[in-house]
Design an enzyme around this catalytic site. Sequence first.
Site, PDB file in Angstrom:
ATOM      1  N   ASP A 188      17.722 -75.839  -9.523  1.00 34.56           N
ATOM      2  CA  ASP A 188      17.787 -76.576  -8.269  1.00 34.56           C
ATOM      3  C   ASP A 188      17.587 -75.521  -7.154  1.00 34.56           C
ATOM      4  O   ASP A 188      17.744 -74.318  -7.412  1.00 34.56           O
ATOM      5  CB  ASP A 188      19.165 -77.247  -8.168  1.00 34.56           C
ATOM      6  CG  ASP A 188      19.440 -77.742  -6.782  1.00 34.56           C
ATOM      7  OD1 ASP A 188      18.621 -78.507  -6.268  1.00 34.56           O
ATOM      8  OD2 ASP A 188      20.470 -77.333  -6.185  1.00 34.56           O
TER       9      ASP A 188
ATOM     10  N   ASP B 212      18.345 -75.946  -3.075  1.00 30.58           N
ATOM     11  CA  ASP B 212      19.409 -75.919  -2.039  1.00 30.58           C
ATOM     12  C   ASP B 212      20.797 -75.801  -2.667  1.00 30.58           C
ATOM     13  O   ASP B 212      21.154 -76.622  -3.522  1.00 30.58           O
ATOM     14  CB  ASP B 212      19.397 -77.224  -1.232  1.00 30.58           C
ATOM     15  CG  ASP B 212      18.176 -77.347  -0.359  1.00 30.58           C
ATOM     16  OD1 ASP B 212      18.309 -77.169   0.851  1.00 30.58           O
ATOM     17  OD2 ASP B 212      17.091 -77.613  -0.912  1.00 30.58           O
TER      18      ASP B 212
HETATM   19  O1  M1P Z   1      18.155 -80.291  -2.553  1.00 35.49           O
HETATM   20  C1  M1P Z   1      19.321 -80.922  -2.178  1.00 35.49           C
HETATM   21  C2  M1P Z   1      19.110 -81.939  -1.092  1.00 35.49           C
HETATM   22  O2  M1P Z   1      18.785 -81.289   0.115  1.00 35.49           O
HETATM   23  C3  M1P Z   1      18.712 -82.124   1.188  1.00 35.49           C
HETATM   24  O3  M1P Z   1      19.926 -82.790   1.324  1.00 35.49           O
HETATM   25  P1  M1P Z   1      20.790 -82.822   2.676  1.00 35.49           P
HETATM   26  O4  M1P Z   1      19.838 -82.840   3.803  1.00 35.49           O
HETATM   27  O5  M1P Z   1      21.611 -84.073   2.541  1.00 35.49           O
HETATM   28  O6  M1P Z   1      21.663 -81.599   2.651  1.00 35.49           O
HETATM   29  C4  M1P Z   1      17.657 -83.188   0.999  1.00 35.49           C
HETATM   30  O7  M1P Z   1      16.388 -82.603   1.043  1.00 35.49           O
HETATM   31  C5  M1P Z   1      17.876 -83.896  -0.306  1.00 35.49           C
HETATM   32  O8  M1P Z   1      16.802 -84.760  -0.572  1.00 35.49           O
HETATM   33  C6  M1P Z   1      18.010 -82.932  -1.412  1.00 35.49           C
HETATM   34  O9  M1P Z   1      18.304 -83.622  -2.583  1.00 35.49           O
END
Ligand code: M1P
Length: 239
Positions: A9, A11
């Site tokens: 993953d 983020d």
């Molecule tokens: O990759 C994790 C998530 O990152 C973003 O989430 P948020 O803006 O809620 O922190 C989004 O791009 C989401 O789609 C993605 O799953």
Amino acid sequence: MTEKVYIFDVDGTLTPARQPATKEFLTFFESWAKEHTFYLCSGSDLEKIEEQLPPDILNLSGGIFACMGNAFYKNNKKVYQRDFRPPLGFEGFLKSQLRSSDYPFKTGNHIEKRIGMWNFSIVGRNATLQERKEYHTWDKMSGERLGLVKKIEQTFPGVSAVAGGEISLDLNNPGQDKSQVAEEVLELHPDTRLAFVGDRTRPGGNDYALSKKIVDNRLGVSVQTEGWEETINILNILA
Ligand code: M1P
């Protein structure tokens, strides 16, 4: 020995949420990446992933699964894309949830239509880092996003919803979530074991479907991380 293929993953796993990777992480990962086979798997679209990870890392990966695995890129080319089929009235329903939310502050860009999925955010995707933090804190107290997940799944059985990151929901047709990445990677690397690292592998998180698939089908291991610092430790142990 059976080859191990890593899936990450982005983020909260390789980078802080919605931010570029840190220098410290890149120093470690650039040399790690030269010696291992890995794929990236994010809820975000390719454009956002490219803002967060430099081209040399992206080029060292076997490929990039964006938009929950609904778009796959390899060697700077899109290999496939799968589309989202929203049920009738779904967009109107989301707009009405936006109007009736108790959260008073809205920044715009509330429904982001990506390949194979929509991303829905009450505070809006235009939120600054500070506004994002404030919504996230409020959401943890109010449980707004988890309530929305339940409501959506009860009202629209043709939609799966997960509280992906900090401020939004990822919405897709059932099965068109990150779990599809396991099959795709195994098709490219038969007879390998998968090692998945994600920060939302628990029920309700957007890494859960892929994590569950790997564990239930004994395809390899799935590891929960609390952030990029811990990911470095995990990779040192798994190596
Ligand atoms: O990759 C994790 C998530 O990152 C973003 O989430 P948020 O803006 O809620 O922190 C989004 O791009 C989401 O789609 C993605 O799953």
